[in-house]
Write an enzyme that holds these catalytic residues in place. Structure first.
Site, PDB file in Angstrom:
ATOM      1  CD  GLU A   1      -9.153  32.686  -9.600  1.00 50.86           C
ATOM      2  OE1 GLU A   1      -8.536  32.455  -8.566  1.00 50.86           O
ATOM      3  OE2 GLU A   1      -9.941  33.630  -9.716  1.00 50.86           O
TER       4      GLU A   1
ATOM      5  N   GLY B   1      -8.104  34.280  -6.086  1.00 49.77           N
ATOM      6  CA  GLY B   1      -6.949  34.179  -6.976  1.00 49.77           C
ATOM      7  C   GLY B   1      -6.424  35.529  -7.404  1.00 49.77           C
TER       8      GLY B   1
ATOM      9  N   GLY C   1     -12.251  38.314 -12.677  1.00 43.97           N
ATOM     10  CA  GLY C   1     -12.922  37.950 -11.437  1.00 43.97           C
ATOM     11  C   GLY C   1     -14.398  37.693 -11.717  1.00 43.97           C
ATOM     12  CB  VAL C   2     -17.054  35.917 -10.125  1.00 44.62           C
ATOM     13  CG1 VAL C   2     -16.573  34.685 -10.844  1.00 44.62           C
ATOM     14  CG2 VAL C   2     -16.587  35.900  -8.679  1.00 44.62           C
ATOM     15  N   GLY C   3     -18.597  38.531 -10.722  1.00 45.86           N
ATOM     16  CA  GLY C   3     -19.406  39.653 -10.239  1.00 45.86           C
ATOM     17  C   GLY C   3     -19.830  40.558 -11.376  1.00 45.86           C
ATOM     18  CG  ASN C   4     -23.190  44.055 -11.597  1.00 45.31           C
ATOM     19  OD1 ASN C   4     -23.394  43.907 -12.808  1.00 45.31           O
ATOM     20  ND2 ASN C   4     -24.011  44.719 -10.807  1.00 45.31           N
TER      21      ASN C   4
ATOM     22  CB  ILE D   1     -12.744  46.297  -0.325  1.00 50.58           C
ATOM     23  CG1 ILE D   1     -13.184  44.838  -0.233  1.00 50.58           C
ATOM     24  CG2 ILE D   1     -13.329  47.156   0.781  1.00 50.58           C
ATOM     25  CD1 ILE D   1     -14.623  44.612   0.083  1.00 50.58           C
TER      26      ILE D   1
ATOM     27  CG  ASN E   1     -16.463  37.478  -0.935  1.00 53.39           C
ATOM     28  OD1 ASN E   1     -17.397  37.273  -0.173  1.00 53.39           O
ATOM     29  ND2 ASN E   1     -16.582  38.231  -2.013  1.00 53.39           N
TER      30      ASN E   1
ATOM     31  CE  LYS F   1     -22.389  47.906   2.297  1.00 51.39           C
ATOM     32  NZ  LYS F   1     -23.155  46.815   1.686  1.00 51.39           N
TER      33      LYS F   1
END
Ligand code: 0RQ
Length: 507
Positions: free
Chosen positions: A293, A387, A268-271, A363, A383, A407
């Site tokens: 992807e 995929g 996936g994307v992100g940190n 999440i 979001n 949070k």
């Protein structure tokens, strides 16, 4: 500038973005290019949003239905949402303005598996596509289109739309030519045949998109960059998550369940995804492959250093520095990267055949391993599933990752019951947080719960999770997947009411 439009007939159809946008009418279904901030049209949507704003301001409602590959950028989703010009949007988005509008209930949003979008269009599930607006890099003498930094659903949009608007973006490197592999062999049931892709680097199609020139109603010349968001360096939690996952992969190699060069990676994307890929770079692996992807900076770095032999994807999501690295060695990267339509990059048949290792963010996960990738407190979309479902269900190994709290600790990402389920307990093999990793393969629901609570939950929430599970084991209606239904979602309710999931302190 028109050197990028070498077909005479199409060259005659050049016009301004405003003129092209004027061809789009209220109520139309408009299919746009774009996947994770790459290869989306930049000028026509913006001009259209201005027109829509004007119409809406003067009381003439103007809204369209917008289909894309995946997320786009402020110029597209952001502007159209701000003008209140979207009636329906699918499939994946990440724009803050659009997200807010969806969560205010102002427009309809359909969140769906990315591999399904093309076929559902062909099946007629979305009705007719009136206009496709597609960014390309170049149009050759014969009218063939060189795709840009993403392919997404463009093959389908160009074939299925009644009319086509092309944006020829000079900013896109001409050197992208040759990196794409557009497969034209997909058919509809009952006439489908196996897709002849056996290895991540197989080329099974052609480097161009086909388009009937008679359908093209406008060609707009553009010189504008992709979103190219900069990436943050991995933080401490992401590095810990990556560390647990890398240790697990090494363990799988030692056990003989994975070869030394693993299996094709999907990330996936992100940190966190970046931290995992960074970690792979420093772990002595060679000859890895990716069937994924999105190619982000960390994946490009792995290709650059020779750790990753090649990557197959449908789009780039590079930061400005990633892009300049790509351009500085474009010949090198062209030999090692293949961009495909998203129906192929995300195809269940191919993911199952190749045996991908799927690594995605989440999440929340519940104690039984159901994963929520999309909805905060069960109702607010973040979001979309993207995929992650295409890969998780069909992967050799499916991994979901997140910090154990969100949070600033107010939310536990490990909960008694997921408030929305994108990936069922049957599709989730490994859950990882900075606390540790739960390997759920071969475990029953109660065994999974013990493992997730002990390995993944944050110490501030672990006793409450254990207490819930213990009481559920005693008092549940059924003892197979024990739950206390009146209490199962009380953590989310407490968060909505008080801003935290933390149990109240007894007085
Ligand atoms: O909020 O932005 O306000 O700070 O969600 O969370 O921890 O930064 O992690 O960027 O990896 O995103 C699931 C959204 C995770 C992503 C998700 C809040 C958190 C933060 C982002 P802020 P992080 P990530 C390939 C595969 C589905 C699609 C997919 C995603 C923000 O991974 O979209 O996998 N996945 N596609 O504070 C409330 C919780 C929360 C929470 C996180 N439990 N409750 N807020 N957040 N957990 C790509 C494509 O398919 C195209």
């Amino acid at each position: 500038m028109s050197e990028r439009i070498r077909n005479e007939a199409l060259r005659e159809k050049r016009m301004s973005a405003e003129e092209a946008a004027a061809l789009i009418r209220p109520g139309m279904t408009v299919a746009m290019s774009g996947f994770t901030g790459a290869g989306y049209p930049k000028a026509v949507p913006k001009a259209l949003a201005a027109r829509i704003q004007q119409a809406n301001d003067s009381g003439d409602e103007f809204r369209i239905r917008v289909l894309t590959g995946a997320s786009t950028a402020p110029e597209l989703d952001g502007e159209l949402a701000r003008a209140r010009g979207i009636e329906l949007r699918l499939p994946y988005q990440s724009d803050p303005t659009l997200r807010a509008r969806i969560n205010e209930g102002e427009l309809e949003y359909i969140d769906m598996h990315l591999s399904h979008v093309a076929q559902h269009t062909w099946f007629g599930y979305f009705g007719n596509i009136d206009i496709a607006v597609v960014e390309v890099t170049d149009i050759d003498e014969e009218g063939r289109l060189v795709p840009s930094s993403s392919i997404g659903n463009n093959k389908t949009w160009l074939e299925q739309a009644g009319q086509v608007i092309l944006e020829v973006n000079r900013w896109q490197p001409a050197e992208l030519k040759g990196m794409h592999d557009v497969y034209y062999g997909t058919a509809l049931p009952p006439n489908r045949k196996p897709i002849p892709l056996l290895h991540p680097d197989d080329r099974i199609g052609e480097p161009y998109l086909r388009c009937d020139p008679a359908k093209v109603i406008a060609v707009v010349e553009v010189d504008a960059p992709d979103r190219n968001s900069p990436f943050a360096a991995p933080d401490a939690e992401s590095k810990q998550i990556a560390g647990h996952l890398l240790e697990f992969l090494a363990h799988e190699v030692r056990r003989g369940r994975l070869a030394k060069n693993l299996l094709p990676l999907q990330s996936g994307v992100g940190n966190i995804a970046n931290a995992v890929l960074d970690g792979l770079g420093g772990s002595g692996y060679r000859d890895l492959t990716a069937y994924t992807e999105v190619i982000q900076d960390a994946m490009l770095n792995l290709i650059g250093t020779g750790v990753l032999r090649m990557a197959s994807a449908t789009s780039f999501a590079l930061s400005p520095s990633g892009l300049s690295e790509f351009l500085s060695r474009v010949e090198y990267y062209r030999e090692r990267i293949v961009l495909r339509p998203q129906e192929i990059s995300n195809h269940p048949e191919l993911i199952r055949r190749l045996g991908c290792i799927a690594m995605n963010g989440m999440i929340e996960a519940d104690i039984y391993g159901n994963v929520n990738s999309t909805h905060v407190a069960g109702s607010r979309i973040m979001n979309g599933i993207g995929g992650s479902g295409d890969f998780a269900r069909n992967a050799y190994l499916s991994v979901f990752m997140a910090p154990s709290t969100a949070k600033d600790g107010a939310i536990s990402t490990i909960v008694p019951m997921a408030s929305h389920v994108d990936h069922t307990e049957h599709d989730v093999m490994v859950v990882v947080t900075e606390q540790g990793l739960a390997d759920l393969r071969g475990l029953s629901p109660k065994q999974r719960a013990r493992s997730i609570i002990a390995s993944c939950s944050h110490p501030a929430y672990r006793p409450a999770l254990q207490d819930y599970f213990d009481r559920a084991c005693r008092e549940s209606y059924g003892k197979h997947t024990p739950h206390l239904l009146g209490e199962a979602l009380s953590w989310h309710q407490r968060f909505i009411e008080s801003g935290t999931m933390r149990p109240p302190i007894a007085t």
